[in-house]
Motif scaffolding. Structure first.
Motif, PDB file in Angstrom:
ATOM      1  N   ASP A   1       0.816  -1.208   0.000  1.00 22.70           N
ATOM      2  CA  ASP A   1       0.000   0.000   0.000  1.00 22.70           C
ATOM      3  C   ASP A   1       0.854   1.265   0.000  1.00 22.70           C
ATOM      4  OD1 ASP A   1      -2.048  -1.778   0.195  1.00 22.70           O
ATOM      5  OD2 ASP A   1      -2.276  -1.568   2.355  1.00 22.70           O
ATOM      6  N   SER A   2       2.131   1.144  -0.343  1.00 26.99           N
ATOM      7  CA  SER A   2       3.021   2.278  -0.171  1.00 26.99           C
ATOM      8  C   SER A   2       3.018   3.250  -1.341  1.00 26.99           C
ATOM      9  CB  SER A   2       4.441   1.789   0.082  1.00 26.99           C
ATOM     10  OG  SER A   2       4.898   1.066  -1.037  1.00 26.99           O
ATOM     11  N   ALA A   3       2.488   2.902  -2.490  1.00 28.34           N
ATOM     12  CA  ALA A   3       2.522   3.804  -3.638  1.00 28.34           C
ATOM     13  C   ALA A   3       1.140   3.916  -4.268  1.00 28.34           C
ATOM     14  CB  ALA A   3       3.523   3.309  -4.669  1.00 28.34           C
ATOM     15  N   TRP A   4       0.924   5.059  -4.942  1.00 26.12           N
ATOM     16  CA  TRP A   4      -0.368   5.347  -5.560  1.00 26.12           C
ATOM     17  C   TRP A   4      -0.145   5.823  -6.982  1.00 26.12           C
ATOM     18  CZ3 TRP A   4      -4.798   4.420  -2.846  1.00 26.12           C
ATOM     19  CH2 TRP A   4      -4.642   4.183  -1.483  1.00 26.12           C
ATOM     20  N   VAL A   5      -1.139   5.592  -7.847  1.00 22.96           N
ATOM     21  CA  VAL A   5      -1.126   6.092  -9.219  1.00 22.96           C
ATOM     22  C   VAL A   5      -2.504   6.656  -9.540  1.00 22.96           C
ATOM     23  CG1 VAL A   5       0.648   4.526 -10.101  1.00 22.96           C
ATOM     24  CG2 VAL A   5      -1.729   3.832 -10.183  1.00 22.96           C
ATOM     25  N   VAL A   6      -2.539   7.542 -10.528  1.00 24.07           N
ATOM     26  CA  VAL A   6      -3.811   8.048 -11.042  1.00 24.07           C
ATOM     27  C   VAL A   6      -4.042   7.361 -12.376  1.00 24.07           C
ATOM     28  CG1 VAL A   6      -5.071  10.062 -11.865  1.00 24.07           C
ATOM     29  CG2 VAL A   6      -3.533  10.270  -9.909  1.00 24.07           C
ATOM     30  N   GLN A   7      -5.096   6.558 -12.441  1.00 24.74           N
ATOM     31  CA  GLN A   7      -5.435   5.872 -13.685  1.00 24.74           C
ATOM     32  C   GLN A   7      -6.362   6.778 -14.475  1.00 24.74           C
ATOM     33  OE1 GLN A   7      -6.551   1.773 -13.372  1.00 24.74           O
ATOM     34  NE2 GLN A   7      -7.717   1.816 -15.257  1.00 24.74           N
ATOM     35  N   LEU A   8      -5.905   7.174 -15.676  1.00 28.94           N
ATOM     36  CA  LEU A   8      -6.689   8.108 -16.481  1.00 28.94           C
ATOM     37  C   LEU A   8      -7.651   7.403 -17.415  1.00 28.94           C
ATOM     38  CD1 LEU A   8      -4.032  10.792 -17.341  1.00 28.94           C
ATOM     39  CD2 LEU A   8      -5.951  10.976 -15.781  1.00 28.94           C
ATOM     40  N   GLY A   9      -7.346   6.207 -17.837  1.00 25.62           N
ATOM     41  CA  GLY A   9      -8.258   5.527 -18.739  1.00 25.62           C
ATOM     42  C   GLY A   9      -7.701   4.206 -19.208  1.00 25.62           C
TER      43      GLY A   9
ATOM     44  N   PRO B   1       4.084   6.144 -10.361  1.00 22.37           N
ATOM     45  CA  PRO B   1       3.618   6.059  -8.976  1.00 22.37           C
ATOM     46  C   PRO B   1       4.260   7.123  -8.104  1.00 22.37           C
ATOM     47  CG  PRO B   1       5.260   4.377  -9.382  1.00 22.37           C
ATOM     48  CD  PRO B   1       5.041   5.075 -10.679  1.00 22.37           C
ATOM     49  N   ASP B   2       3.573   7.406  -7.000  1.00 20.16           N
ATOM     50  CA  ASP B   2       4.065   8.354  -6.025  1.00 20.16           C
ATOM     51  C   ASP B   2       3.647   7.875  -4.645  1.00 20.16           C
ATOM     52  OD1 ASP B   2       5.089  10.496  -4.684  1.00 20.16           O
ATOM     53  OD2 ASP B   2       4.112  12.003  -5.938  1.00 20.16           O
ATOM     54  N   VAL B   3       4.483   8.150  -3.647  1.00 22.45           N
ATOM     55  CA  VAL B   3       4.199   7.721  -2.288  1.00 22.45           C
ATOM     56  C   VAL B   3       3.133   8.617  -1.665  1.00 22.45           C
ATOM     57  CG1 VAL B   3       5.240   7.335  -0.024  1.00 22.45           C
ATOM     58  CG2 VAL B   3       6.520   6.794  -2.068  1.00 22.45           C
ATOM     59  N   SER B   4       3.099   9.865  -2.083  1.00 26.56           N
ATOM     60  CA  SER B   4       2.170  10.826  -1.492  1.00 26.56           C
ATOM     61  C   SER B   4       0.801  10.724  -2.155  1.00 26.56           C
ATOM     62  CB  SER B   4       2.740  12.231  -1.651  1.00 26.56           C
ATOM     63  OG  SER B   4       1.792  13.174  -1.228  1.00 26.56           O
ATOM     64  N   LYS B   5      -0.145  10.245  -1.389  1.00 25.72           N
ATOM     65  CA  LYS B   5      -1.512  10.140  -1.902  1.00 25.72           C
ATOM     66  C   LYS B   5      -2.131  11.530  -2.061  1.00 25.72           C
ATOM     67  CE  LYS B   5      -5.900   7.902  -0.792  1.00 25.72           C
ATOM     68  NZ  LYS B   5      -6.606   7.031   0.162  1.00 25.72           N
ATOM     69  N   GLN B   6      -1.805  12.451  -1.166  1.00 27.44           N
ATOM     70  CA  GLN B   6      -2.369  13.795  -1.221  1.00 27.44           C
ATOM     71  C   GLN B   6      -1.885  14.542  -2.461  1.00 27.44           C
ATOM     72  OE1 GLN B   6      -0.907  12.566   1.615  1.00 27.44           O
ATOM     73  NE2 GLN B   6      -2.813  12.188   2.739  1.00 27.44           N
ATOM     74  N   LYS B   7      -0.614  14.366  -2.819  1.00 33.45           N
ATOM     75  CA  LYS B   7      -0.077  15.052  -3.996  1.00 33.45           C
ATOM     76  C   LYS B   7      -0.800  14.583  -5.264  1.00 33.45           C
ATOM     77  CE  LYS B   7       4.002  15.603  -6.793  1.00 33.45           C
ATOM     78  NZ  LYS B   7       5.193  14.955  -7.246  1.00 33.45           N
ATOM     79  N   LEU B   8      -0.989  13.267  -5.385  1.00 33.35           N
ATOM     80  CA  LEU B   8      -1.668  12.752  -6.575  1.00 33.35           C
ATOM     81  C   LEU B   8      -3.143  13.129  -6.594  1.00 33.35           C
ATOM     82  CD1 LEU B   8      -0.079   9.218  -7.089  1.00 33.35           C
ATOM     83  CD2 LEU B   8       0.230  11.247  -8.472  1.00 33.35           C
TER      84      LEU B   8
ATOM     85  N   ARG C   1      -8.861   8.388 -11.634  1.00 33.75           N
ATOM     86  CA  ARG C   1      -9.183   7.914 -10.291  1.00 33.75           C
ATOM     87  C   ARG C   1      -7.900   7.427  -9.629  1.00 33.75           C
ATOM     88  NH1 ARG C   1     -11.768   1.934 -10.432  1.00 33.75           N
ATOM     89  NH2 ARG C   1     -10.046   1.009 -11.546  1.00 33.75           N
ATOM     90  N   LEU C   2      -7.835   7.560  -8.329  1.00 33.73           N
ATOM     91  CA  LEU C   2      -6.662   7.215  -7.553  1.00 33.73           C
ATOM     92  C   LEU C   2      -6.725   5.737  -7.178  1.00 33.73           C
ATOM     93  CD1 LEU C   2      -4.254   8.793  -6.428  1.00 33.73           C
ATOM     94  CD2 LEU C   2      -5.494   9.006  -4.299  1.00 33.73           C
TER      95      LEU C   2
END
Length: 195
Positions: free
Chosen positions: A114-122, A163-170, A186-187
């Motif tokens: 659960d350490s990284a997040w991405v924004v899936q655009l499509g 990916p980025d560790v900061s969920k708030q930034k994404l 969507r995150l």
């Protein structure tokens, strides 16, 4: 006088005999015979008593100008040797074989997934459209990717930023990405083993 039949019979026998003897040579053409050529290898090389010797030139000496006074060289003083006490227990410990216990295989920590997040655009069916979107996002300064990297027939292309560790930034970048691309992202969590 022989009859005509006998004359024809003798003539036919002579023609057949000539045909049997000469026709096979005529139709065979030139026969080629293959024979391998072997080079003879001598059993022992011939040794001659005459041996040529090369003369080694005499060494050349160069003249070196030495200084008139002796030269003194200062070398760092040696460090005093450290004395190590050797006890009987240390000798016994050194002679015993080293025991290495295998470490148990540990499962990956749950928090690492659960350490990284991405924004899936499509998700795109056409990989060219997905690659064009990624190029546009990269020119705008975003870290964008298309998954899978090596597409196969029937695969769908996912375009993600991160990916980025900061969920708030994404999550703050979602509005900017929507203005840039017109797609509502969507995150989602990033799994490095199955991006």
């Amino acid at each position: 006088m022989a009859s005509k039949f006998q004359s024809r019979l003798v003539g036919t026998i002579i023609l057949v005999a000539i045909g049997v003897i000469f026709l096979p040579d005529l139709f065979d053409g030139k026969k080629q015979h293959y024979q391998e050529q072997f080079a003879s290898i001598p059993l022992q090389p011939e040794i001659t008593d005459e041996v040529e010797y090369e003369t080694i030139p005499a060494p050349e000496f160069a003249e070196v100008d030495l200084p008139p006074e002796p030269v003194t060289v200062v070398i760092d003083e040696p460090q005093p040797e450290q004395q190590v006490e050797v006890t009987a227990a240390a000798i016994e410990a050194a002679n015993q074989p080293l025991k290495v216990e295998p470490q148990p295989v540990t499962e990956p920590k749950v928090g690492n997934q659960d350490s990284a997040w991405v924004v899936q655009l499509g998700v795109f069916r056409n990989f060219d459209n997905a690659n064009q979107l990624v190029e546009r996002l990269r020119k705008a300064g975003y870290q964008a990717h298309v998954f899978p990297k090596q597409p196969q027939q029937g695969d769908l292309a996912r375009v993600v930023v991160g990916p980025d560790v900061s969920k708030q930034k994404l999550s703050g970048d979602i509005k900017k990405l929507e203005e840039l691309t017109g797609l509502k992202g969507r995150l989602v969590r990033f799994n490095p083993l199955n991006p």
